[in-house]
Write a protein that holds these residues in place. Structure first.
Motif, PDB file in Angstrom:
ATOM      1  N   ILE A 142      48.662   7.470 -40.651  1.00 56.68           N
ATOM      2  CA  ILE A 142      47.978   7.650 -41.947  1.00 56.68           C
ATOM      3  C   ILE A 142      47.008   8.824 -41.867  1.00 56.68           C
ATOM      4  O   ILE A 142      46.912   9.651 -42.784  1.00 56.68           O
ATOM      5  CB  ILE A 142      47.258   6.353 -42.352  1.00 56.68           C
ATOM      6  CG1 ILE A 142      48.282   5.239 -42.637  1.00 56.68           C
ATOM      7  CG2 ILE A 142      46.366   6.585 -43.572  1.00 56.68           C
ATOM      8  CD1 ILE A 142      47.669   3.877 -42.856  1.00 56.68           C
ATOM      9  N   ARG A 143      46.287   8.916 -40.749  1.00 54.53           N
ATOM     10  CA  ARG A 143      45.332  10.010 -40.573  1.00 54.53           C
ATOM     11  C   ARG A 143      46.056  11.352 -40.505  1.00 54.53           C
ATOM     12  O   ARG A 143      45.609  12.349 -41.095  1.00 54.53           O
ATOM     13  CB  ARG A 143      44.516   9.761 -39.296  1.00 54.53           C
ATOM     14  CG  ARG A 143      43.239  10.589 -39.186  1.00 54.53           C
ATOM     15  CD  ARG A 143      42.353  10.047 -38.078  1.00 54.53           C
ATOM     16  NE  ARG A 143      42.961  10.229 -36.767  1.00 54.53           N
ATOM     17  CZ  ARG A 143      42.827  11.324 -36.017  1.00 54.53           C
ATOM     18  NH1 ARG A 143      42.124  12.358 -36.475  1.00 54.53           N
ATOM     19  NH2 ARG A 143      43.394  11.407 -34.841  1.00 54.53           N
ATOM     20  N   LEU A 144      47.196  11.390 -39.817  1.00 53.14           N
ATOM     21  CA  LEU A 144      47.988  12.613 -39.746  1.00 53.14           C
ATOM     22  C   LEU A 144      48.526  12.983 -41.123  1.00 53.14           C
ATOM     23  O   LEU A 144      48.524  14.167 -41.500  1.00 53.14           O
ATOM     24  CB  LEU A 144      49.147  12.431 -38.772  1.00 53.14           C
ATOM     25  CG  LEU A 144      50.153  13.590 -38.695  1.00 53.14           C
ATOM     26  CD1 LEU A 144      49.476  14.884 -38.267  1.00 53.14           C
ATOM     27  CD2 LEU A 144      51.305  13.250 -37.765  1.00 53.14           C
ATOM     28  N   LYS A 145      48.977  12.005 -41.869  1.00 54.54           N
ATOM     29  CA  LYS A 145      49.474  12.251 -43.230  1.00 54.54           C
ATOM     30  C   LYS A 145      48.397  12.946 -44.071  1.00 54.54           C
ATOM     31  O   LYS A 145      48.670  13.925 -44.784  1.00 54.54           O
ATOM     32  CB  LYS A 145      49.892  10.932 -43.877  1.00 54.54           C
ATOM     33  CG  LYS A 145      50.276  11.019 -45.350  1.00 54.54           C
ATOM     34  CD  LYS A 145      50.752   9.658 -45.846  1.00 54.54           C
ATOM     35  CE  LYS A 145      50.973   9.655 -47.364  1.00 54.54           C
ATOM     36  NZ  LYS A 145      49.722   9.721 -48.128  1.00 54.54           N
ATOM     37  N   SER A 155      51.724  16.421 -51.436  1.00 55.79           N
ATOM     38  CA  SER A 155      51.690  15.001 -51.138  1.00 55.79           C
ATOM     39  C   SER A 155      52.977  14.556 -50.457  1.00 55.79           C
ATOM     40  O   SER A 155      54.065  15.047 -50.774  1.00 55.79           O
ATOM     41  CB  SER A 155      51.488  14.184 -52.422  1.00 55.79           C
ATOM     42  OG  SER A 155      50.246  14.479 -53.027  1.00 55.79           O
ATOM     43  N   VAL A 156      52.851  13.634 -49.530  1.00 56.11           N
ATOM     44  CA  VAL A 156      54.020  13.055 -48.857  1.00 56.11           C
ATOM     45  C   VAL A 156      54.529  11.895 -49.690  1.00 56.11           C
ATOM     46  O   VAL A 156      53.837  10.891 -49.854  1.00 56.11           O
ATOM     47  CB  VAL A 156      53.661  12.577 -47.432  1.00 56.11           C
ATOM     48  CG1 VAL A 156      54.853  11.854 -46.803  1.00 56.11           C
ATOM     49  CG2 VAL A 156      53.208  13.744 -46.571  1.00 56.11           C
ATOM     50  N   GLU A 157      55.717  12.042 -50.251  1.00 50.65           N
ATOM     51  CA  GLU A 157      56.314  10.996 -51.078  1.00 50.65           C
ATOM     52  C   GLU A 157      57.228  10.114 -50.229  1.00 50.65           C
ATOM     53  O   GLU A 157      57.909  10.598 -49.323  1.00 50.65           O
ATOM     54  CB  GLU A 157      57.123  11.622 -52.225  1.00 50.65           C
ATOM     55  CG  GLU A 157      56.326  12.589 -53.098  1.00 50.65           C
ATOM     56  CD  GLU A 157      55.222  11.894 -53.879  1.00 50.65           C
ATOM     57  OE1 GLU A 157      55.316  10.662 -54.053  1.00 50.65           O
ATOM     58  OE2 GLU A 157      54.271  12.581 -54.300  1.00 50.65           O
ATOM     59  N   VAL A 158      57.236   8.820 -50.557  1.00 47.48           N
ATOM     60  CA  VAL A 158      58.042   7.863 -49.798  1.00 47.48           C
ATOM     61  C   VAL A 158      59.514   8.267 -49.807  1.00 47.48           C
ATOM     62  O   VAL A 158      60.202   8.199 -48.773  1.00 47.48           O
ATOM     63  CB  VAL A 158      57.862   6.437 -50.364  1.00 47.48           C
ATOM     64  CG1 VAL A 158      58.869   5.471 -49.736  1.00 47.48           C
ATOM     65  CG2 VAL A 158      56.441   5.948 -50.116  1.00 47.48           C
ATOM     66  N   ARG A 159      60.013   8.689 -50.954  1.00 44.35           N
ATOM     67  CA  ARG A 159      61.427   9.042 -51.059  1.00 44.35           C
ATOM     68  C   ARG A 159      61.777  10.212 -50.135  1.00 44.35           C
ATOM     69  O   ARG A 159      62.806  10.176 -49.439  1.00 44.35           O
ATOM     70  CB  ARG A 159      61.763   9.405 -52.502  1.00 44.35           C
ATOM     71  CG  ARG A 159      63.232   9.755 -52.732  1.00 44.35           C
ATOM     72  CD  ARG A 159      63.487  10.003 -54.205  1.00 44.35           C
ATOM     73  NE  ARG A 159      64.878  10.372 -54.446  1.00 44.35           N
ATOM     74  CZ  ARG A 159      65.385  10.617 -55.643  1.00 44.35           C
ATOM     75  NH1 ARG A 159      64.612  10.517 -56.723  1.00 44.35           N
ATOM     76  NH2 ARG A 159      66.648  10.956 -55.765  1.00 44.35           N
ATOM     77  N   LEU A 279      65.936   5.017 -32.954  1.00 44.12           N
ATOM     78  CA  LEU A 279      66.034   5.420 -34.351  1.00 44.12           C
ATOM     79  C   LEU A 279      64.908   4.808 -35.166  1.00 44.12           C
ATOM     80  O   LEU A 279      64.357   3.758 -34.818  1.00 44.12           O
ATOM     81  CB  LEU A 279      67.392   4.999 -34.933  1.00 44.12           C
ATOM     82  CG  LEU A 279      68.630   5.527 -34.204  1.00 44.12           C
ATOM     83  CD1 LEU A 279      69.887   5.024 -34.901  1.00 44.12           C
ATOM     84  CD2 LEU A 279      68.624   7.043 -34.129  1.00 44.12           C
ATOM     85  N   VAL A 280      64.565   5.460 -36.270  1.00 46.23           N
ATOM     86  CA  VAL A 280      63.557   4.944 -37.203  1.00 46.23           C
ATOM     87  C   VAL A 280      64.276   4.096 -38.242  1.00 46.23           C
ATOM     88  O   VAL A 280      65.336   4.488 -38.752  1.00 46.23           O
ATOM     89  CB  VAL A 280      62.802   6.100 -37.887  1.00 46.23           C
ATOM     90  CG1 VAL A 280      61.717   5.554 -38.813  1.00 46.23           C
ATOM     91  CG2 VAL A 280      62.192   7.039 -36.853  1.00 46.23           C
ATOM     92  N   LEU A 288      55.821   4.815 -42.983  1.00 45.37           N
ATOM     93  CA  LEU A 288      54.830   5.132 -41.948  1.00 45.37           C
ATOM     94  C   LEU A 288      54.824   4.044 -40.880  1.00 45.37           C
ATOM     95  O   LEU A 288      54.700   4.337 -39.683  1.00 45.37           O
ATOM     96  CB  LEU A 288      53.443   5.286 -42.566  1.00 45.37           C
ATOM     97  CG  LEU A 288      53.196   6.542 -43.404  1.00 45.37           C
ATOM     98  CD1 LEU A 288      51.766   6.544 -43.928  1.00 45.37           C
ATOM     99  CD2 LEU A 288      53.457   7.811 -42.598  1.00 45.37           C
ATOM    100  N   GLN A 289      54.955   2.802 -41.303  1.00 39.99           N
ATOM    101  CA  GLN A 289      55.046   1.692 -40.355  1.00 39.99           C
ATOM    102  C   GLN A 289      56.308   1.831 -39.498  1.00 39.99           C
ATOM    103  O   GLN A 289      56.280   1.610 -38.285  1.00 39.99           O
ATOM    104  CB  GLN A 289      55.074   0.362 -41.120  1.00 39.99           C
ATOM    105  CG  GLN A 289      55.189  -0.876 -40.255  1.00 39.99           C
ATOM    106  CD  GLN A 289      53.851  -1.490 -39.909  1.00 39.99           C
ATOM    107  OE1 GLN A 289      52.817  -1.007 -40.345  1.00 39.99           O
ATOM    108  NE2 GLN A 289      53.872  -2.543 -39.127  1.00 39.99           N
TER     109      GLN A 289
END
Length: 382
Positions: A142-145, A155-159, A279-280, A288-289
């Protein structure tokens, strides 16, 4: 004979630098990174291009030693030397740097590097197990974001983050597939060429173009395997190469193993396949989680305990029919040096295989001494 497509991997660096220039001229940002723990999916989702910075050659070390102590890891000194001399084109192109606390030497070096360019330091938990470490690492994501959004103005969008996660996962799958060709009796790709393939990934501005190259390499490797083409002599000792990261300029041990008649069937280190099987989780409501869970599992020697590294080595030894292990430690890299005892004990006791631990630096002064040791080790296996 090398795969023909390797020429394209060797030219990829020049193309990437041109792409970075075009990206910056269009108002884009470039992030310089040093470590596997930097979540490049998040960097790209913020509109920046992550590139791996130089730190694997001896030339800039003398400049670094004007500030840093001589008895420090050559990787750290080389990285800082490139920064203060401005001789790494990727450092020059970078608008900001992402650092991480994988060791005390790098942590303190980043304090000095932060005087040269904006730098964000990610604080790693050193125990990957348990909910507290994950919760802490999520907060670091979150801090890096926030830092990335501030630097890029985007802005970093979830999609978009989920899209980048899928793309990075695809690249990891392709790299893992390429590494699996070396399980065969005839190995179609040398360790030096595998290193080149991996280095291309770390400096590649266009991941989709890189994925195309990987698929072309896979096709050629399939053809080589079908034709029985090998990069080694029949009966060459099958070697697992592990330990500290290597690259162009610091590949002397890797090169010596192959010159002396061994065949590198797998490289467990950071410039090998470490983490490529991780893999993520895709299409999650909280990417992010998902990123935090994946990156916290990287089996780096900075983790304590580091059972995942032994688990990875166990799988490689069995799958690739390894006959011997060469464990490389750069001088003054204390975490890998201490862990070398655990690795040797695991290899020799658990698997009954010979192992060779090499501690060296980036210079060529001990090349012939190392050649003698490696030749004797390979003769022991043969």
């Amino acid at each position: 004979m090398r795969p023909e497509i390797m020429k394209e991997f060797e030219r990829a660096g020049e193309r990437s630098l041109l792409s970075l220039v075009e990206h910056k001229e269009a108002g884009g940002k470039v992030a310089g990174v040093y470590c596997l723990f930097a979540p490049t999916e998040l960097v790209r989702a913020a509109g920046a291009i992550p590139v791996s910075l130089c730190g694997k050659k001896e030339a800039p070390i003398s400049a670094a030693e004007k500030t840093l102590p001589p008895n420090l890891c050559p990787l750290i000194k080389s990285s800082y030397g490139y920064a203060v001399t401005d001789t790494c084109p990727y450092f020059g192109a970078s608008d900001f740097i992402l650092g991480e606390t994988t060791c005390d030497g790098k942590k303190k070096m980043f304090e000095l590097m932060g005087r040269i360019k904006p730098l964000h330091l990610m604080h790693l938990p050193f125990d990957a197990d348990g909910g507290q470490a994950l919760a802490f690492w999520v907060q670091e994501m979150i801090r890096l974001k926030g830092f990335l959004e501030e630097q890029t103005g985007r802005s970093v969008e979830v999609r978009e983050l989920n899209r980048q996660i899928k793309l990075q996962n695809e690249v990891r799958k392709l790299l893992w597939q390429i590494s699996r060709f070396s399980r065969a009796e005839t190995v179609p790709l040398s360790g030096l060429d595998m290193m080149t393939v991996m280095e291309t990934k770390s400096s590649c501005s266009d991941l989709e173009a890189y994925a195309v190259l990987l698929r072309q390499l896979i096709k050629e490797l399939e053809e080589r395997c079908a034709a029985g083409v090998a990069v080694h002599r029949r009966g060459a000792p099958r070697i697992l190469f592990t330990g500290c990261p290597v690259g162009t300029g610091s590949e002397k041990v890797l090169q010596l193993i192959e010159e002396c008649g061994g065949v590198i069937v797998s490289m467990e280190n950071c410039t090998g396949i470490k983490g490529q099987d991780l893999l993520v989780e895709e299409d999650t409501a909280d990417p992010l989680q998902a990123l935090a869970r994946r990156y916290l599992r990287i089996p780096c020697s900075c983790m304590t305990p580091n059972e995942e590294r032994l688990n990875l080595i166990r799988g490689l030894v069995e799958d690739y029919r390894v006959q011997g292990v060469v464990d490389l430690t750069w001088q003054c890299c204390h975490t890998y040096n201490v862990e070398s005892f655990v690795v040797r004990e695991f290899i020799e006791t658990r698997h009954g295989l010979p192992s060779l631990h090499i501690e060296t630096d980036y210079s060529s002064s001990d090349t012939e001494q190392l050649r003698t040791r490696i030749e004797a080790f390979l003769e022991l296996i043969a």
